[in-house]
Write a protein that holds these residues in place. Structure first.
Motif, PDB file in Angstrom:
ATOM      1  N   PRO A 152       1.017   3.685  -5.042  1.00  0.00           N
ATOM      2  CA  PRO A 152       1.067   4.917  -5.840  1.00  0.00           C
ATOM      3  C   PRO A 152       1.679   4.731  -7.232  1.00  0.00           C
ATOM      4  O   PRO A 152       1.678   5.674  -8.032  1.00  0.00           O
ATOM      5  CB  PRO A 152       1.923   5.864  -4.968  1.00  0.00           C
ATOM      6  N   ASN A 175     -10.447   3.400  -8.091  1.00  0.00           N
ATOM      7  CA  ASN A 175      -9.317   4.195  -7.623  1.00  0.00           C
ATOM      8  C   ASN A 175      -9.562   4.683  -6.187  1.00  0.00           C
ATOM      9  O   ASN A 175      -8.694   4.548  -5.320  1.00  0.00           O
ATOM     10  CB  ASN A 175      -9.093   5.386  -8.550  1.00  0.00           C
ATOM     11  N   GLN A 176     -10.767   5.180  -5.939  1.00  0.00           N
ATOM     12  CA  GLN A 176     -11.076   5.704  -4.612  1.00  0.00           C
ATOM     13  C   GLN A 176     -11.051   4.591  -3.563  1.00  0.00           C
ATOM     14  O   GLN A 176     -10.578   4.776  -2.445  1.00  0.00           O
ATOM     15  CB  GLN A 176     -12.448   6.407  -4.627  1.00  0.00           C
ATOM     16  N   TYR A 209       0.806  -1.225   0.000  1.00  0.00           N
ATOM     17  CA  TYR A 209       0.000   0.000   0.000  1.00  0.00           C
ATOM     18  C   TYR A 209       0.842   1.280   0.000  1.00  0.00           C
ATOM     19  O   TYR A 209       0.650   2.162  -0.827  1.00  0.00           O
ATOM     20  CB  TYR A 209      -0.984  -0.007   1.178  1.00  0.00           C
ATOM     21  N   MET A 230      -3.230   9.172  -6.298  1.00  0.00           N
ATOM     22  CA  MET A 230      -3.328   9.495  -4.874  1.00  0.00           C
ATOM     23  C   MET A 230      -3.955  10.882  -4.704  1.00  0.00           C
ATOM     24  O   MET A 230      -4.027  11.654  -5.645  1.00  0.00           O
ATOM     25  CB  MET A 230      -1.929   9.433  -4.236  1.00  0.00           C
ATOM     26  N   PRO A 231      -4.432  11.208  -3.492  1.00  0.00           N
ATOM     27  CA  PRO A 231      -5.025  12.527  -3.264  1.00  0.00           C
ATOM     28  C   PRO A 231      -4.014  13.640  -3.557  1.00  0.00           C
ATOM     29  O   PRO A 231      -2.803  13.423  -3.477  1.00  0.00           O
ATOM     30  CB  PRO A 231      -5.353  12.521  -1.760  1.00  0.00           C
ATOM     31  N   VAL A 234      -7.514   3.938  -2.676  1.00  0.00           N
ATOM     32  CA  VAL A 234      -6.978   5.022  -1.849  1.00  0.00           C
ATOM     33  C   VAL A 234      -7.484   4.871  -0.417  1.00  0.00           C
ATOM     34  O   VAL A 234      -6.723   4.973   0.550  1.00  0.00           O
ATOM     35  CB  VAL A 234      -7.368   6.402  -2.434  1.00  0.00           C
ATOM     36  N   ASP A 235      -8.778   4.570  -0.274  1.00  0.00           N
ATOM     37  CA  ASP A 235      -9.327   4.354   1.073  1.00  0.00           C
ATOM     38  C   ASP A 235      -8.598   3.203   1.775  1.00  0.00           C
ATOM     39  O   ASP A 235      -8.286   3.276   2.968  1.00  0.00           O
ATOM     40  CB  ASP A 235     -10.829   4.032   1.005  1.00  0.00           C
ATOM     41  N   TYR A 241       1.605  13.336  -1.424  1.00  0.00           N
ATOM     42  CA  TYR A 241       1.228  12.674  -2.682  1.00  0.00           C
ATOM     43  C   TYR A 241       1.251  13.627  -3.878  1.00  0.00           C
ATOM     44  O   TYR A 241       0.945  13.240  -4.998  1.00  0.00           O
ATOM     45  CB  TYR A 241      -0.160  12.041  -2.541  1.00  0.00           C
ATOM     46  N   VAL A 245      -2.166   3.794  -8.726  1.00  0.00           N
ATOM     47  CA  VAL A 245      -3.383   4.468  -8.274  1.00  0.00           C
ATOM     48  C   VAL A 245      -3.123   5.962  -8.157  1.00  0.00           C
ATOM     49  O   VAL A 245      -2.053   6.372  -7.710  1.00  0.00           O
ATOM     50  CB  VAL A 245      -3.794   3.870  -6.895  1.00  0.00           C
ATOM     51  N   TYR A 282      -5.584   2.265   1.278  1.00  0.00           N
ATOM     52  CA  TYR A 282      -4.235   2.732   1.652  1.00  0.00           C
ATOM     53  C   TYR A 282      -4.265   3.212   3.106  1.00  0.00           C
ATOM     54  O   TYR A 282      -3.394   2.871   3.905  1.00  0.00           O
ATOM     55  CB  TYR A 282      -3.837   3.862   0.703  1.00  0.00           C
TER      56      TYR A 282
END
Lengths: 469, 329
Positions: free
Chosen positions: A115, A141-142, A110, A120-121, A145-146, A126, A118, A148
């Motif tokens: 990254p 994708n979200q 993760y 990242m925010p 990220v969640d 990031y 995916v 992660y």
């Protein structure tokens, strides 16, 4: 596209400092030099110290796999002092060892690898991600990220299991020679089981499906970053009163043939490494010293070979050698095997915790060494790990460590390229702005740990060919 | 951008139908957002010669968890471990943010700094034509930072990286910078010590420091003083071996000369610490760790180069507050 030399540096999201220089010609990587750019030198630090210091001191070799070094030093001391390990000690040791594997593998997937695939925010750390080949839809994708951020908690809980028995993490205290200094009491076993359950749930519902999703969407990476298919493992999870049994066997897999590892066939080399070899007058072996200006050298990592050939090591080697995984030796195979191994370890740890008998600290240390030279091997998170020591009056005369990253990041020698450089050479780079993304994926699939890999060996190619000293 | 300039731009471009205003304003707003987030501490983290254990320890922080630290507490502008950017993009981020946040960012150094041969033993990044050594990076960034935090014993005092024979000539950050360095020592640092120090900088500014530059908040007392097994020590009831429940002084414990709050803070969600795990404290926050603590399992008075007795004399310069806490306290 003409010939271009490109520096990929710093390779972020790994342990330690790594730079990779590649030459790209007509959209293809034609040469790669992977450089570990930090010098540590633990084999020198270990000299002239009491050999039992190795348990705590060698853990400082590595932050992310510290327990593996402490465990190896403990196995080494067990053999030097002829300790007899109780069954409880071995279950407890393996629970702790397993916990550090979970921590490592979850963080690698993760925090380090994700990254690469995916988006990242858009806030630090990031920002400036520049992922030039993002393929996941917004919902997937979200979700990743969640996950992660959930992984941060799952990895923390893995270290909580380790600290519960080991005092702290990284650099735990209780896994020492002769057993474990902490009593496995019912409350601790119960707490560890509860922590493990939540980690298992995370692995089952997040890590495995997320790995499968990445493997499906980026399935071309089953053909990218291929190595020569020679795999090495020293086996994993020691049991028995003398650490003589391995739950997962070790092996040397070459061209479909599996043989047991022979230590006398391991040889180190410093052709492309920043070390100078000098004959020591009157001595049987050779002295090695750091030589950062050495012409033609490009890394602090030495190269290591088995029977004259480079070998890849890591979770993929373990999974294939033990028949748990039947795939190739690509970037995605390495990622997939690591996640699969994480799942298997959560199940094993549950079994071991349930087999633990509540009772006093399972520890018995013999006071006097019965040997003066020992070589021990087992696998760490990233693959085959070797510690060896020669002592005089319990003082270390020589200590050598060959870490998994040394196998994987071996620089070129007269026998050609090591695994990572081989995996990089031949890679197609459709557009130059994709270079970092593609190289980053391949390099990180090995879970590099450069802090571990950049040590001075004590001697190389001595007259007896006892390279491990 | 000044207020008046902003208003004029809005007036000038308000009636143009090609989003020209948006194009002009957005970068300004973005810059404003990144520049003026007073609620988060801007941090540039440079990893040098180390094992990476302090970044792993940092990942073990609970309340705030790591994700909360990133979203709520700090803007981690550069970090070899955590940043999504890589290669030349990462290096550009470092160069740009160091200038953009000049005088306002906190420099975190994780690891010792090799100084031998101009620092060539540790290169944090390379370009086609030059190597950026840890020595270059720390020296340059140290001049631009508001605060400098050494995270871990290697960064604080040299630590295991500088253990004898120290072939790379590694030293702590304080030896390469001519300015105050906040030393958060530990091998690794307890995440509370590190996150707590950053929180102090963010909320209240510079914390009070001891004579080794460490926040007294965490390093104000010795391990010995608050040890749960202190009563055993006071009764001369010593462990015969590792794994026993008595005082670990006999097993090499250096708690009497080690400043840290491990006994009551504990580790990893506060579940345990080395002495509670029936093993000695090895003094990992000390200026002379590890050489002053080895052999680890030999009682303090008999360790190499040690002259201390329990409650006895000073052992080495620079650890004034760590010794002298004998059984009468």
């Amino acid at each position: 596209m003409s010939k271009q030399k490109i520096m990929f540096s710093p390779v972020t999201r790994l342990s330690g400092l790594l730079s990779v220089e590649v030459i790209v010609e007509q959209g293809r990587v034609v040469e790669a030099n992977a450089s570990g750019t930090m010098f540590r030198g633990y084999e020198w630090i270990m000299r002239n110290r009491h050999v039992t210091d190795a348990v705590y001191l060698t853990q400082r070799v590595c932050g992310i796999c510290s327990l593996a070094h402490g465990a190896m030093a403990s196995y080494l001391l067990d053999e030097l002092y002829a300790n007899e390990l109780s069954e409880n000690a071995q279950f407890l040791r393996n629970v702790m060892y397993g916990a550090d594997f979970l921590q490592n593998h979850i963080r690698h997937f993760y925090l380090f690898s994700l990254p690469d695939f995916v988006r990242m925010p858009d806030y630090p750390p990031y920002h400036g991600q520049n992922l030039t080949d993002a393929r996941l839809g917004p919902i997937d994708n979200q979700r990743l990220v969640d996950n992660y951020f959930e992984a941060i908690k799952a990895a923390q809980r893995s270290h909580e299991i380790l600290a519960l028995f080991g005092g702290k993490a990284p650099h735990q205290h209780s896994f020492v020679h002769g057993g474990v200094a902490v009593a496995p009491t019912a409350d601790k076993i119960n707490r560890a089981l509860a922590l493990l359950d939540s980690i298992h749930e995370f692995v089952k519902t997040c890590l495995i499906p997320d790995t499968e999703l990445i493997a499906r969407v980026y399935d071309d990476y089953f053909k990218i970053g291929l190595t020569f298919g020679r795999l090495l493992s020293f086996g994993l999870f020691k049991f028995g009163p003398h650490n003589e049994q391995l739950l997962w066997r070790g092996g040397v897999l070459n061209d479909g043939r599996l043989t047991a590892p022979r230590l006398d066939l391991i040889k180190e080399d410093v052709t492309s490494s920043w070390y100078a070899v000098q004959a020591v007058p009157g001595a049987d072996d050779w002295g090695v010293e750091p030589a950062p200006q050495k012409p033609g050298a490009y890394t602090w990592i030495k190269s290591v070979r088995y029977a004259g050939q480079h070998y890849e090591t890591g979770p993929l080697a373990r999974m294939i050698i033990n028949g748990f995984y039947n795939g190739g030796t690509s970037t995605m195979d390495r990622i997939y095997a690591r996640s699969l191994e994480t799942m298997l370890i959560t199940e094993l740890m549950r079994e071991w915790l349930l087999k633990l008998q509540p009772g006093p600290a399972p520890l018995k240390q013999n006071p006097e060494p019965v040997k003066s030279e020992v070589v021990v091997t087992t696998d760490a998170m990233r693959g085959a790990l070797l510690h060896s020591a020669r002592i005089v009056d319990e003082q270390v005369e020589r200590y050598n460590i060959i870490t998994p990253t040394v196998w994987n990041f071996s620089p070129k020698d007269q026998h050609g390229r090591g695994p990572v450089e081989s995996a990089l050479v031949g890679t197609s780079i459709p557009k130059l702005d994709m270079l970092s993304t593609i190289l980053g994926r391949i390099v990180r699939s090995y879970d590099p740990c450069i802090s571990c890999a950049t040590h001075v060996m004590d001697a190389e190619g001595n007259k007896q060919d006892k390279i491990v000293f | 951008m000044q207020q008046q300039e902003f208003i004029e731009l809005c007036r000038e471009l308000a009636l143009v139908d090609d989003h020209a205003l948006t194009r002009v304003i957005l970068p300004v707003i973005k810059e404003h957002l990144t520049r003026s987030n007073q609620n988060k501490l801007p941090v540039i983290w440079v990893e040098t010669n180390d094992s990476g254990d302090n970044n792993i320890a940092f990942m073990n922080t609970t309340f705030p968890y790591l994700g909360q630290v990133f979203s709520e507490m700090i803007d981690l502008l550069y970090s070899n471990t955590f940043m999504a950017a890589q290669g030349v993009d990462a290096l550009m981020v470092l160069e740009q943010t160091a200038v953009l946040y000049k005088g306002r960012f906190t420099l975190v150094v994780e690891g010792a700094v090799p100084v031998k041969d101009n620092g060539i033993y540790n290169i944090i990044a390379r370009t086609e034509n030059r190597n950026i050594t840890a020595l270059d990076a720390v020296s340059r960034l140290g001049k631009l930072a508001q605060y400098v935090v050494a995270n871990g014993t290697c960064a604080s005092f040299g630590g295991p990286t500088a253990a004898r024979p120290n072939l790379s000539g590694s030293v702590g950050v304080r030896d390469v910078l001519d300015r105050e360095v906040i030393n958060v020592s530990g091998c690794p640092t307890n995440p509370d010590w590190f996150v707590g120090t950053l929180a102090h900088l963010l909320l209240y500014g510079r914390p009070e420091l001891d004579n080794l530059g460490r926040p007294t908040l965490f390093y104000g007392f010795t391990v010995h003083r608050h040890c749960q097994r202190r009563s055993y020590f006071d009764r001369d009831d010593f462990a015969e071996k590792l794994g026993d429940i008595e005082c670990m002084f006999s097993q090499g414990c250096v708690g009497p000369r080690t400043s840290a709050d491990c006994p009551y803070r504990q580790w990893i969600n506060y579940v345990n610490w080395p002495v509670r795990a029936n093993t000695p404290c090895i003094g990992c926050t000390n200026e002379d760790f590890p050489d002053g603590s080895t052999p680890f399992f030999t009682p303090l008075p008999e360790k190499s180069g040690q002259a201390a007795t329990p409650g006895g004399a000073q052992t080495s310069p620079g650890v004034q507050i760590t010794v002298g806490e004998g059984r009468n306290e």
